[in-house]
Design an enzyme around this catalytic site. Structure first.
Site, PDB file in Angstrom:
ATOM      1  CG  ASP A 193      46.670  43.493  35.359  1.00 58.53           C
ATOM      2  OD1 ASP A 193      45.621  42.847  35.564  1.00 58.53           O
ATOM      3  OD2 ASP A 193      47.516  43.720  36.243  1.00 58.53           O
ATOM      4  CG  ASP A 195      43.501  43.960  40.832  1.00 59.40           C
ATOM      5  OD1 ASP A 195      42.647  44.749  40.384  1.00 59.40           O
ATOM      6  OD2 ASP A 195      43.207  43.008  41.580  1.00 59.40           O
ATOM      7  CD  GLU A 202      46.891  43.003  43.392  1.00 62.96           C
ATOM      8  OE1 GLU A 202      46.073  42.143  42.991  1.00 62.96           O
ATOM      9  OE2 GLU A 202      47.835  43.428  42.689  1.00 62.96           O
ATOM     10  NE  ARG A 238      43.392  34.968  45.604  1.00 65.61           N
ATOM     11  CZ  ARG A 238      44.127  35.610  44.700  1.00 65.61           C
ATOM     12  NH1 ARG A 238      44.871  36.644  45.069  1.00 65.61           N
ATOM     13  NH2 ARG A 238      44.129  35.227  43.436  1.00 65.61           N
ATOM     14  CB  SER A 281      40.647  42.668  35.790  1.00 65.53           C
ATOM     15  OG  SER A 281      40.930  42.541  37.166  1.00 65.53           O
ATOM     16  N   GLY A 282      41.852  39.731  36.429  1.00 59.27           N
ATOM     17  CA  GLY A 282      41.527  38.572  37.249  1.00 59.27           C
ATOM     18  C   GLY A 282      40.690  38.974  38.437  1.00 59.27           C
ATOM     19  CE  LYS A 326      44.702  39.335  33.810  1.00 62.31           C
ATOM     20  NZ  LYS A 326      45.677  40.094  34.613  1.00 62.31           N
ATOM     21  CG  ASN A 352      46.948  35.972  35.851  1.00 59.75           C
ATOM     22  OD1 ASN A 352      46.942  34.818  35.442  1.00 59.75           O
ATOM     23  ND2 ASN A 352      45.848  36.645  36.111  1.00 59.75           N
TER      24      ASN A 352
END
Length: 408
Positions: A193, A195, A202, A238, A281-282, A326, A352
């Protein structure tokens, strides 16, 4: 502590053998000297084990009994040789080889800062209570944490892991339990991952700071944490707040990203050892593509912020990288790398990441939330990302060797 061990063919249980034990201050030539001494008596080597701790050696040799009438002379000669080397000797008669190890082979890595005697005693006792036997103990590292590896037999990996993970949280240490075998060294793909794992930040919050909407982004994040929004809904909500932001902010955000301490060392060492390394990554490709180039990563995938006429549109394009995404990407990377899924390692910190951690051969939680630590195969709760290397059985000496090669 360092150790080496070898073994010859099986010896019948009723064949007389001698356990020759030499201990004292370590120096060059002890091992060769002992076996030169034994060679005069035509014995065969059944097993050897040598351990050196803080300059003190213990060398054990299990050998067959010498020809009739020579055992007394062998004992006398070995004791005289040991005395001449300022060592001590002990010789014990017995039958056959070491007893066979029980079924089930696991490697238990324990990380502590410090690693207390209390914690070590508790881990050893728990291994015994589960039916396991400690066959060997080896120190992997003494800094930035103390990392010790136990080779355990006689109990299957899953029940051993369940028992030890519960104790680890109470003792304030980290424990990783993996099945022993060649596959451990054959794990050739590590996927992380980004962040709060590879980096300290983040990324959405870095963009939000430039858009002046940090509080609103935080509100959406909090709603997602409460379960009021799923990841995709919260992502769209967001990103919408970034609408109209000038695309030049991308370079500013890239410059603000802070790598987690130990990240470069982790990646450099993995690459030197022949691993392939990727990130999922998200967050956004605008950052992960830059990280891929800077760090020499093999794979990188994330969401993409849409930019039109030099402005962020407040939308993302392409397939959303969420929890399930992911895990799909881990499988895709493994296929492209030609690595079985069982030989992959995934590292993450949030819910996540859970599907990815569960899908990997070894799923590691890094400074993660409790629900993630409990579900992962292993957990690291130290602020240095390179401590993950110890979960893979990589020693501090190998890390330092990689650093020297990199400098050279």
């Amino acid at each position: 502590m360092s150790a080496s061990q070898t073994s010859s063919s099986d010896v019948p249980a009723d064949v007389p053998t001698l356990l020759v034990k030499i201990f004292g201050k370590d120096r060059p030539g002890i091992t060769a000297g002992l076996f030169d001494t034994l060679a005069a008596y035509s014995v065969d080597v059944v097993d050897i084990e040598q351990v050196v701790t803080r300059g003190r050696m213990v060398l054990c040799a299990l050998v067959t009994e010498p020809p009739p009438g020579l055992e007394g002379d062998l004992r006398s000669t070995v004791h005289s040789w040991a005395e001449s080397m300022k060592m001590q000797a002990e010789i014990i008669s017995g039958l056959g080889d070491n007893r066979p190890r029980g079924l089930g082979r696991s490697l238990v890595t324990v990380l502590g800062h410090p690693l207390t005697a209390e914690a070590t005693a508790a881990i050893a006792a728990r291994i015994t209570k589960t039916g396991g036997n400690i066959d060997r103990i080896f120190r992997l590292a003494k800094y930035p944490v103390t990392a010790v590896e136990f080779a355990v037999s006689g109990v299957e990996t899953e029940p051993l892991r369940t028992a030890l993970v519960t104790d680890a949280a109470r003792l304030g240490i980290d424990v990783a339990v993996v099945a022993a075998g060649l596959y451990r060294r054959a794990q050739r793909l590590v996927v992380m991952d980004v962040d709060s794992t590879l980096i300290q930040d983040e990324v959405i919050e870095l963009f939000a700071a430039h858009a002046g909407c940090e509080d609103k982004v935080a509100e959406v994040t909090a709603a997602a944490m409460r379960g009021e929004l799923d990841f995709e809904q919260s992502l769209h909500a967001r990103v919408a707040l970034l609408e109209g932001l000038d695309a030049s902010v991308v370079d500013k955000v890239r410059s603000e990203v802070r790598l987690t301490p130990g990240a470069r060392t982790l990646i450099r060492t993995l690459k030197r050892l022949g691993y392939q390394v990727g990130v999922v990554s998200g967050g956004f490709t605008q950052v992960t593509d830059d990280l891929k180039e800077r760090l020499g990563l093999d794979f990188a995938h994330a969401n993409t912020l849409e930019i039109v006429d030099g402005k962020l549109t407040g939308r993302v394009t392409g397939e959303i990288v969420d929890r399930a995404g992911k895990a799909r990407l881990l499988r895709r990377f493994a296929a492209e790398a030609g690595v079985p899924l069982s030989q992959t390692v995934a590292i993450g910190d949030g819910a996540n990441d859970l599907d990815m951690l569960n899908a990997a051969g070894l799923g590691g939680a890094f400074n993660a939330k409790p629900v993630v630590r409990e579900a992962a195969h292993a957990a690291v709760n130290f602020p240095f990302l390179d401590t993950v290397l110890y979960l893979l059985g990589v020693t501090r000496e190998e890390v330092e060797a990689a650093d020297i090669l990199d400098i050279g």
